[in-house]
Every structure is written in C-alpha cells, then in structure tokens.
Write an enzyme that holds these catalytic residues in place. Structure first.
Site, short mmCIF file in Angstrom:
data_model
loop_
_atom_site.label_atom_id
_atom_site.label_comp_id
_atom_site.label_asym_id
_atom_site.label_seq_id
_atom_site.Cartn_x
_atom_site.Cartn_y
_atom_site.Cartn_z
CD GLU A 1 68.96 -0.98 71.99
OE1 GLU A 1 67.72 -0.98 72.06
OE2 GLU A 1 69.68 -1.73 72.68
CB CYS B 1 64.39 -4.87 76.78
SG CYS B 1 63.14 -4.06 77.83
CG HIS C 1 66.73 -0.75 75.55
ND1 HIS C 1 66.20 -1.40 74.45
CD2 HIS C 1 65.74 -0.73 76.47
CE1 HIS C 1 64.95 -1.75 74.69
NE2 HIS C 1 64.65 -1.35 75.91
#
Length: 226
Positions: free
Chosen positions: A206, A79, A204
C-alpha cells in the site's frame, strides 16, 4: 468482500484505501464472526508480534483467520501480518534476550518456524542499519534467481528486481514456502505462500507505488477467482 483485520494496534486506512482504489469492497473489522464470513482476508502489520498475537487471541481473531486459511479462503498478511502466519515470534516476547528461559509468542502456525531479529552485519562483518527502512529490490528465491518471472500469481506482471517499500526489524525463516526474497545484511524471504491462496509480504504494497498497486490488484483477482 475483503475483511481487513483490526486488532486495535495501528492505522489501517492506507490498506483500506489501497484496496478500494482498485475496486475492492472492504470491511475494516475487529469482529471474528465478520472475518469468518468474508470472501478474503487482509491482515496488516503494525506493532510487535507478541502484542498483536495477544490482541488477536483475545478478540477471537486468531482462530477465525486460521480456520479460513485452512478452508482455502484468500489471505494476505502484510509485514507483521506475514510474521503472524508463522508458529512463533520473539518480538515482544518475555525475556526474549534469555535463550534458556524465553517463551516466544504464538502465531497462526500456518507456516513453520520462528520469526526473529534481522542481523545487523553481513557475512563479511559489514554493518547494516536496523530497522530496515526504505525501498529495496524483490527477486525470486535463491534457487530461481535466473527466472524471467516470479512463479506465484501474487507477482503476476511484476518483473524480478522491482522495488518495494520496507520498514521492519524482524525477518521470517527460510523455507519452501518462500516465493520472493530481498537482501539487507542477509537474504531473507520477503514473500511467502501457503497453498493456493494464502500469502504474506514483508514489504508494504500500500506504500509501494505502482508495483504495490499491481500486487494488491493481483490479490484481488485471486480472491475473485476463488
């Protein structure tokens, strides 16, 4: 050892946990010397470009990360971390609404161009919500839309059209470094690559379920290979 760069602007726990769940050894650190010794580097993204760049500069991290990328050390920017790979960013820069007197914040300058606001309307004048928040499809760049697979090893085993989780208001410029794109108001690069081992992703991983874990696993494999 993968160093997760802490520039004192956000929660890094989800990135740390995502990497450790895949077997990586992770060190969350703000120490430029530790970053310079790491086998791979992850630069997560929280906050504004100017603020993050200023903090990284003060901590000596910009120079350390830039030098390691130049040496071919595997790198993943997430990001805002991807935004910081570029020369400049308007987010948080003083007088960014005054084009004649604006002074953009300076990034790592690994890739050329300026990171700027995402447009709020498409070519037909239809309005889109900004920030762009939620799940969206990721596909190969415009010239490779019919590709059966992504070209970059970062996306090995990930099908074109897979969904990833986004939350952002700024986008990077287009260029030959783009390895994937998505569309929200306009098509924009959502993944970039510099050399053989430096990558950035707008989404993202994750927070992107199985597809995100696969991508992080690919990065770990690239780091081990290096």
């Amino acid at each position: 050892m993968i160093a997760v760069v802490d520039y004192h602007k956000g929660n890094l726990l989800s990135v740390q946990r995502g990497l450790e769940a895949l077997g990586a050894r992770v060190l969350v650190t703000d120490d430029a010397a530790a970053i310079a010794r790491a086998d791979a580097i992850v630069l997560p993204g929280v906050g504004a470009f100017a603020d993050a760049a200023e903090s990284m500069q003060a901590l000596g991290q910009l120079a350390a990360v830039r030098e390691r990328i130049a040496l071919g050390v595997p790198f993943l920017g997430i990001c805002l971390g991807m935004h910081l790979m570029f020369e400049e960013g308007t987010e948080g820069a003083p007088q960014e609404d005054d084009e004649e007197s604006s002074h953009n914040a300076q990034g790592l300058a690994v890739l050329p161009g300026v990171v700027d606001r995402m447009p709020r309307t498409d070519a037909q004048g239809r309005a889109y919500k900004v920030p762009h928040v939620g799940w969206n499809q990721v596909v190969p760049p415009a010239g490779d839309k019919d590709a059966a697979a992504f070209a970059s090893p970062l996306f090995a085993g990930i099908d074109p059209g897979e969904f990833f989780y986004f939350t952002h208001s700024y986008v990077v410029p287009d260029g030959p470094f783009s390895i994937a794109e998505t569309t929200h108001a306009t098509a924009f690069p959502c993944a970039v690559q510099y050399g053989d081992a430096a990558f950035g992703v707008q989404f993202h991983p994750e927070k992107s379920s199985d597809a995100g874990s696969k991508l992080l696993g690919n990065f770990i494999a690239i780091a081990k290979g290096a």
